[in-house]
Design an enzyme around this catalytic site. Structure first.
Site, PDB file in Angstrom:
ATOM      1  N   CYS A  86       0.886  -1.085   0.171  1.00  0.00           N
ATOM      2  CA  CYS A  86      -0.092  -0.077  -0.025  1.00  0.00           C
ATOM      3  C   CYS A  86       0.961   1.192   0.156  1.00  0.00           C
ATOM      4  O   CYS A  86       1.546   1.541  -0.818  1.00  0.00           O
ATOM      5  CB  CYS A  86      -0.797   0.028   1.170  1.00  0.00           C
ATOM      6  N   HIS A 187      -3.734  -4.690   2.022  1.00  0.00           N
ATOM      7  CA  HIS A 187      -3.033  -4.684   3.423  1.00  0.00           C
ATOM      8  C   HIS A 187      -2.911  -6.594   3.743  1.00  0.00           C
ATOM      9  O   HIS A 187      -3.638  -7.102   4.289  1.00  0.00           O
ATOM     10  CB  HIS A 187      -3.655  -4.238   4.366  1.00  0.00           C
ATOM     11  N   GLU A 189      -1.092  -8.151   5.576  1.00  0.00           N
ATOM     12  CA  GLU A 189      -0.860  -8.541   7.108  1.00  0.00           C
ATOM     13  C   GLU A 189      -2.372  -8.590   7.638  1.00  0.00           C
ATOM     14  O   GLU A 189      -2.398  -9.073   8.775  1.00  0.00           O
ATOM     15  CB  GLU A 189      -0.159  -7.369   7.642  1.00  0.00           C
TER      16      GLU A 189
HETATM   17  N1  GLN Z   1      -3.756   6.227   0.654  1.00  0.00           N
HETATM   18  C1  GLN Z   1      -2.533   6.282   1.275  1.00  0.00           C
HETATM   19  C2  GLN Z   1      -1.280   6.891   0.566  1.00  0.00           C
HETATM   20  O1  GLN Z   1      -1.497   7.595  -0.332  1.00  0.00           O
HETATM   21  C3  GLN Z   1      -2.355   4.683   1.221  1.00  0.00           C
HETATM   22  C4  GLN Z   1      -3.291   3.714   2.218  1.00  0.00           C
HETATM   23  C5  GLN Z   1      -2.648   2.541   2.722  1.00  0.00           C
HETATM   24  O2  GLN Z   1      -1.484   2.667   3.005  1.00  0.00           O
HETATM   25  N2  GLN Z   1      -3.665   1.764   3.434  1.00  0.00           N
HETATM   26  O3  GLN Z   1      -0.316   6.863   1.315  1.00  0.00           O
END
Ligand code: GLN
Length: 219
Positions: A86, A187, A189
């Site tokens: 992410c 995610h 995890e």
């Molecule tokens: N929207 C977040 C970002 O731009 C990422 C979201 C996440 O890691 N769950 O960093």
């Protein structure tokens, strides 16, 4: 010949912000030791590295404030397995489309990143918090029915180089591997049974075994 290291490999988990604690729990469930990374010296001697989800703009600020931007960049050049999820994936992408606006309503445009992954990503590309949720993944490698939790997730909008697509959400790649880097838009995890973390753990164990063999041969 006797292996050099007896203990489980140590995975450094960037712990400036975000979901690092759940990554540590998932890695421990896969039999790996972990170390929180908040300073440059903690990067010494790690066998693998995890960049968790969270908020990439905050992580960028904290990397700068803590003097970690350069040392982390150097660690990322080592041939050790890396799991980026992410916000972590955003930090490694070649091109980051940032939909944020400044105080005057001007689009901020692109966002700084390490550029390790030959990808373009759009931050919050699946929408905001309201659109977050758990979705089934399409994959020939992961166990059937594996889901991924997408939280204001980045969307991969283009692939610019060699990249193995391990799972998709609809037609979009959401779990990819480029050499020693495994990267997820979601995610992993948080997925029960941690199939993606287990995949990463296999990369870590194989890599640690290889470096033990090299060390043993050099003796
Ligand atoms: N929207 C977040 C970002 O731009 C990422 C979201 C996440 O890691 N769950 O960093």
């Amino acid at each position: 010949m006797q292996a050099n290291k007896q203990a489980a490999p140590v995975v450094g988990v960037l712990a400036l912000q975000g979901d690092f604690a759940d990554h540590q729990a998932a890695l421990a469930a896969c039999g790996l030791r972990t170390r929180q990374i908040r300073t440059a010296s903690q990067l010494r001697g790690i066998d693998a590295l995890v960049l968790p989800g969270g908020e990439s703009t905050t992580m960028l600020k904290l990397l700068e404030v803590e003097g970690l931007w350069g040392p982390l960049g150097e660690a990322l050049q080592r041939p050790i397995p890396i799991l980026a999820t992410c916000a972590g994936l955003i930090l490694l992408a070649q091109h980051v489309e940032n939909p944020s606006h400044d105080r005057k309503g001007q689009a901020k445009g692109s966002q700084e990143s390490y550029g390790l992954l030959p990808l373009s990503v759009a931050r919050n590309g699946y929408g905001r918090q309201f659109h977050s949720g758990t979705f089934e993944l399409v994959s020939e490698t992961l166990p059937k029915g594996t889901t991924g939790t997408f939280i204001r997730a980045p969307r991969i909008t283009a692939v610019h180089g060699p990249c193995e697509v391990i799972a998709k959400r609809g037609n979009d790649p959401v779990l990819v591997r480029t050499g020693h880097v495994l990267a997820a838009c979601f995610h992993p995890e948080l997925t029960i049974g941690h199939p993606v973390t287990a995949m990463f753990a296999a990369m870590v164990t194989a890599s640690a075994r290889d470096s033990d063999d090299v060390a043993a041969e050099a003796q």
